[in-house]
Design a protein around this motif. Structure first.
Motif, PDB file in Angstrom:
ATOM      1  N   SER A  44     -13.970  -6.174   1.778  1.00 30.56           N
ATOM      2  CA  SER A  44     -15.056  -5.309   1.320  1.00 30.56           C
ATOM      3  C   SER A  44     -14.772  -4.598  -0.006  1.00 30.56           C
ATOM      4  N   GLY A  45     -13.556  -4.666  -0.522  1.00 28.17           N
ATOM      5  CA  GLY A  45     -13.206  -3.862  -1.693  1.00 28.17           C
ATOM      6  C   GLY A  45     -13.130  -4.663  -2.986  1.00 28.17           C
ATOM      7  N   ASP A  46     -12.499  -4.048  -3.974  1.00 28.35           N
ATOM      8  CA  ASP A  46     -12.391  -4.693  -5.287  1.00 28.35           C
ATOM      9  C   ASP A  46     -11.467  -5.907  -5.262  1.00 28.35           C
ATOM     10  N   ASN A  47     -10.551  -5.941  -4.314  1.00 26.62           N
ATOM     11  CA  ASN A  47      -9.698  -7.121  -4.186  1.00 26.62           C
ATOM     12  C   ASN A  47     -10.561  -8.361  -3.926  1.00 26.62           C
ATOM     13  N   ASP A  50     -12.260  -9.354  -7.196  1.00 30.22           N
ATOM     14  CA  ASP A  50     -11.419 -10.214  -8.054  1.00 30.22           C
ATOM     15  C   ASP A  50     -11.528 -11.671  -7.608  1.00 30.22           C
ATOM     16  N   VAL A 111      -7.627  -7.813   1.364  1.00 32.06           N
ATOM     17  CA  VAL A 111      -7.364  -6.457   0.859  1.00 32.06           C
ATOM     18  C   VAL A 111      -6.236  -6.506  -0.158  1.00 32.06           C
ATOM     19  N   GLY A 112      -6.237  -5.532  -1.046  1.00 35.33           N
ATOM     20  CA  GLY A 112      -5.163  -5.393  -2.035  1.00 35.33           C
ATOM     21  C   GLY A 112      -4.517  -4.037  -1.867  1.00 35.33           C
ATOM     22  N   ILE A 113      -4.426  -3.302  -2.967  1.00 28.60           N
ATOM     23  CA  ILE A 113      -3.689  -2.031  -2.898  1.00 28.60           C
ATOM     24  C   ILE A 113      -4.437  -0.964  -2.107  1.00 28.60           C
ATOM     25  N   GLY A 114      -5.703  -1.206  -1.768  1.00 24.39           N
ATOM     26  CA  GLY A 114      -6.446  -0.225  -0.972  1.00 24.39           C
ATOM     27  C   GLY A 114      -6.408  -0.522   0.517  1.00 24.39           C
ATOM     28  N   GLY A 115      -5.663  -1.526   0.927  1.00 21.28           N
ATOM     29  CA  GLY A 115      -5.705  -1.952   2.330  1.00 21.28           C
ATOM     30  C   GLY A 115      -4.707  -1.219   3.202  1.00 21.28           C
ATOM     31  N   LYS A 116      -5.062  -1.091   4.462  1.00 28.39           N
ATOM     32  CA  LYS A 116      -4.113  -0.557   5.452  1.00 28.39           C
ATOM     33  C   LYS A 116      -3.340  -1.739   6.033  1.00 28.39           C
ATOM     34  N   GLY A 118      -1.740  -4.533   8.392  1.00 24.18           N
ATOM     35  CA  GLY A 118      -2.299  -5.267   9.532  1.00 24.18           C
ATOM     36  C   GLY A 118      -3.600  -5.937   9.157  1.00 24.18           C
ATOM     37  N   ASP A 139      -3.339  -9.979  -5.840  1.00 21.69           N
ATOM     38  CA  ASP A 139      -2.616  -8.720  -6.025  1.00 21.69           C
ATOM     39  C   ASP A 139      -1.494  -8.503  -5.001  1.00 21.69           C
TER      40      ASP A 139
HETATM   41  N1  NAX Z   1      -6.765  -0.433  -9.763  1.00 24.22           N
HETATM   42  C1  NAX Z   1      -7.268  -1.129 -10.764  1.00 24.22           C
HETATM   43  O1  NAX Z   1      -7.344  -0.595 -11.845  1.00 24.22           O
HETATM   44  C2  NAX Z   1      -7.700  -2.534 -10.572  1.00 24.22           C
HETATM   45  C3  NAX Z   1      -7.822  -3.051  -9.287  1.00 24.22           C
HETATM   46  N2  NAX Z   1      -8.188  -4.331  -9.061  1.00 24.22           N
HETATM   47  C4  NAX Z   1      -8.299  -4.859  -7.714  1.00 24.22           C
HETATM   48  O2  NAX Z   1      -8.760  -3.892  -6.815  1.00 24.22           O
HETATM   49  C5  NAX Z   1      -7.922  -3.863  -5.678  1.00 24.22           C
HETATM   50  C6  NAX Z   1      -8.054  -2.544  -4.990  1.00 24.22           C
HETATM   51  O3  NAX Z   1      -9.390  -2.435  -4.623  1.00 24.22           O
HETATM   52  P1  NAX Z   1      -9.930  -1.350  -3.582  1.00 24.22           P
HETATM   53  O4  NAX Z   1      -9.412  -0.031  -3.954  1.00 24.22           O
HETATM   54  O5  NAX Z   1     -11.387  -1.544  -3.481  1.00 24.22           O
HETATM   55  O6  NAX Z   1      -9.203  -1.714  -2.265  1.00 24.22           O
HETATM   56  P2  NAX Z   1      -9.034  -3.093  -1.482  1.00 24.22           P
HETATM   57  O7  NAX Z   1      -9.987  -4.113  -1.912  1.00 24.22           O
HETATM   58  O8  NAX Z   1      -7.600  -3.407  -1.515  1.00 24.22           O
HETATM   59  O9  NAX Z   1      -9.348  -2.650   0.014  1.00 24.22           O
HETATM   60  C7  NAX Z   1     -10.226  -1.592   0.321  1.00 24.22           C
HETATM   61  C8  NAX Z   1     -11.282  -2.044   1.267  1.00 24.22           C
HETATM   62  O10 NAX Z   1     -10.729  -2.743   2.358  1.00 24.22           O
HETATM   63  C9  NAX Z   1     -11.047  -2.102   3.606  1.00 24.22           C
HETATM   64  N3  NAX Z   1      -9.808  -2.180   4.385  1.00 24.22           N
HETATM   65  C10 NAX Z   1      -8.732  -1.376   4.334  1.00 24.22           C
HETATM   66  N4  NAX Z   1      -7.760  -1.829   5.131  1.00 24.22           N
HETATM   67  C11 NAX Z   1      -8.215  -2.965   5.706  1.00 24.22           C
HETATM   68  C12 NAX Z   1      -7.671  -3.887   6.619  1.00 24.22           C
HETATM   69  N5  NAX Z   1      -6.437  -3.756   7.104  1.00 24.22           N
HETATM   70  N6  NAX Z   1      -8.418  -4.967   6.964  1.00 24.22           N
HETATM   71  C13 NAX Z   1      -9.657  -5.128   6.463  1.00 24.22           C
HETATM   72  N7  NAX Z   1     -10.222  -4.285   5.600  1.00 24.22           N
HETATM   73  C14 NAX Z   1      -9.532  -3.201   5.226  1.00 24.22           C
HETATM   74  C15 NAX Z   1     -11.495  -0.713   3.251  1.00 24.22           C
HETATM   75  O11 NAX Z   1     -12.469  -0.298   4.163  1.00 24.22           O
HETATM   76  C16 NAX Z   1     -12.044  -0.865   1.841  1.00 24.22           C
HETATM   77  O12 NAX Z   1     -13.383  -1.204   1.836  1.00 24.22           O
HETATM   78  C17 NAX Z   1      -6.564  -4.226  -6.223  1.00 24.22           C
HETATM   79  O13 NAX Z   1      -5.657  -4.658  -5.250  1.00 24.22           O
HETATM   80  C18 NAX Z   1      -6.947  -5.302  -7.211  1.00 24.22           C
HETATM   81  O14 NAX Z   1      -7.082  -6.545  -6.543  1.00 24.22           O
HETATM   82  C19 NAX Z   1      -8.474  -5.274 -10.154  1.00 24.22           C
HETATM   83  O15 NAX Z   1      -9.866  -5.562 -10.130  1.00 24.22           O
HETATM   84  C20 NAX Z   1      -8.029  -4.819 -11.491  1.00 24.22           C
HETATM   85  C21 NAX Z   1      -8.068  -3.335 -11.759  1.00 24.22           C
END
Ligand code: NAX
Length: 458
Positions: A44-47, A50, A111-116, A118, A139
């Motif tokens: 659901s996130g930015d990961n 990408d 998920v990327g850096i925003g993931g929990k 598991g 990522d």
């Molecule tokens: N920070 C930056 O400046 C950049 C980030 N970018 C990308 O953005 C990513 C981070 O994006 P976000 O902050 O949106 O976070 P993520 O996309 O990593 O994850 C957040 C989302 O995942 C859900 N989530 C959390 N844990 C979960 C789990 N265990 N299982 C399933 N869903 C789960 C959350 O509800 C949330 O919606 C980076 O890893 C990278 O890939 C890139 O686009 C480049 C720039």
């Protein structure tokens, strides 16, 4: 960065990701994007964003791309871009089958850096649909703990991870480092905060390695002393001496029951006297306590290995480097070995704080923590699994001792020593088996091959 249009970083990340996937497909015998079947697992996130934009680039280059959305929410711009490029989008976490049965690559954008840590059930089910297909993680491998390298629950095991801006702790620290596979870094022009975990590269080590000053003599270059080995383990003395006696320090002293053996094999090694650093404990057996007591009384920095670790009761009052493997650290801090292996960052930091010493926790990714919590933990990335051989730790202790005697700060001596030791193992191994003696013999050649930088001379 403030002037960047919104989404520019994601576009850069997606472009870097797409080109890395094309190279990955070529490595695996596909021509590139054209005609390849690509499955995107999209969270659901930015990961997930990408992954979708990268998928659009691949689709425009002729790949058959299907995005499997694992959540009701997905990056809208990314979904639209993929559709516009001719890709298909399956919601509800279930593939339409357009790429399965012959998927060339699965792109993990869960998920990327925003993931929990598991994986949720829908992600596990989607991964199961593509079992056996190679995986490129966006990522980070989804499911691992990004900041500690720990794993808690299921996670993706990638063949390749394409990361952005900087390596994250999970790429360096096991067990998550093993789940990352090969890691490629794409520079997207991020402003980065100071790291909490870092890794030395060849240029860093070249700048740290001591080189003799034009007017230097053996005493200014540093004297390293070793109180190691025993009648039971004379080989430990020879190996620790071989690690110390590579010419990095000006003089090597040996005190112990293997003195005759040591002198026969190393005529330049001398006996007791003053030293700028002492190494104790490798194969010391019953002499471990007295070796530690003698060395501690000298007031100079120490390397404390193996048997002398058992003699520790608390901070020593002198700068020290402890060099345990996971079992030894577990015994020292009364934890289970398996817990130490699962959380090397946590336990290396804990022991460094408790003993006011640099702690070098040996393993595939040797982890080096300073007692100063503001100093980044260093993770060593050189080496080969052939280095898991008897006596290699004795060589490492001697090598670190010589760097300490030459004047390096304990964190630098430990991390540069680990880097050189791993690089020497790789050189000596050349893809095959290697012995501890072979590792020691290769150290001077590794130093000769370091890049030219402006080193500090002594
Ligand atoms: N920070 C930056 O400046 C950049 C980030 N970018 C990308 O953005 C990513 C981070 O994006 P976000 O902050 O949106 O976070 P993520 O996309 O990593 O994850 C957040 C989302 O995942 C859900 N989530 C959390 N844990 C979960 C789990 N265990 N299982 C399933 N869903 C789960 C959350 O509800 C949330 O919606 C980076 O890893 C990278 O890939 C890139 O686009 C480049 C720039």
């Amino acid at each position: 960065m403030a002037d960047l249009p919104e989404g520019a970083l994601m576009q850069r990340a997606a472009a870097g990701l797409a080109y890395a996937i094309i190279d990955f497909l070529r490595e695996r015998g596909r021509g590139g994007a054209y005609g390849s079947r690509v499955a995107l697992l999209v969270g659901s996130g930015d990961n997930g964003g990408d992954a979708l934009y990268a998928g659009a680039i691949l689709a425009r280059r002729g790949a058959r791309v299907e995005a499997v959305l694992l959540s009701d929410r997905a990056h809208e711009g990314g979904v639209a871009a993929l559709r516009a490029a001719g890709g298909t989008v399956a919601s509800g976490g279930v593939s339409t089958g357009s790429t399965s049965g012959g998927t060339d690559v699965v792109v993990d954008g869960i998920v990327g850096i925003g993931g929990k840590p598991g994986l949720r059930a829908e992600a596990e089910a989607a991964l199961a649909m593509f079992e056996g297909a190679p995986v490129v993680s966006v990522d980070t491998p989804s499911g691992v703990c990004v900041d500690t390298g720990e794993v808690d629950g299921s996670h993706v095991s990638a063949d390749l991870t394409v990361t952005f801006g900087t390596y994250k702790p999970c790429h360096l620290l096991d067990p998550a480092a093993s789940a990352s596979g090969r890691v490629e870094l794409v520079d997207i022009g991020l402003d980065l905060p100071a790291p909490s975990v870092e890794s030395l590269e060849a240029e860093d080590v070249a700048a740290l390695v001591p080189r003799p000053a034009p007017d230097g003599h053996k005493y200014t270059r540093g004297v390293v002393g070793l109180r190691v080995g025993s009648a039971t383990y004379p080989g430990a003395a020879l190996l620790a001496v071989s690690g110390a006696n590579t010419g990095l320090a000006g003089m090597v002293r040996y005190v112990g029951t293997a003195a005759e053996w040591v002198k026969r094999h190393n005529p330049e090694v001398v006996g007791d006297g003053q030293a700028q650093a002492w190494v104790v404990g490798s194969g010391s057996a019953d002499g471990a306590n007295s070796a530690l007591a003698f060395a501690r009384a000298s007031g100079v920095p120490l390397v404390i290995d193996a048997d002398s670790l058992r003699a520790l009761t608390g901070p020593l009052g002198v700068p020290a480097i402890l060099t345990p493997h996971a079992g030894e650290l577990a015994a020292l801090i009364r934890e289970d070995r398996a817990d130490v292996e699962a959380r090397p960052l946590h336990y290396a930091r804990l022991a460094a704080k408790r003993y006011h010493a640099v702690v070098l926790l040996k393993g595939r990714r040797t982890t080096i923590a300073s007692p100063d919590p503001a100093t980044p933990v260093r993770v060593n990335t050189t080496g080969t699994s052939w280095l898991a051989t008897a006596g290699s730790g004795d060589v490492l202790g001697g090598l670190i001792g010589s760097l300490l005697a030459a004047g390096l700060a304990p964190i630098d001596a430990a991390s540069a020593g680990a880097w050189l030791h791993g690089a020497a193992a790789t050189l000596a191994s050349a893809g095959g088996p290697v012995t501890a003696s072979g590792v020691a013999s290769a150290i001077p050649a590794v130093i000769r091959s370091l890049p030219a930088v402006s080193p500090r001379s002594r």
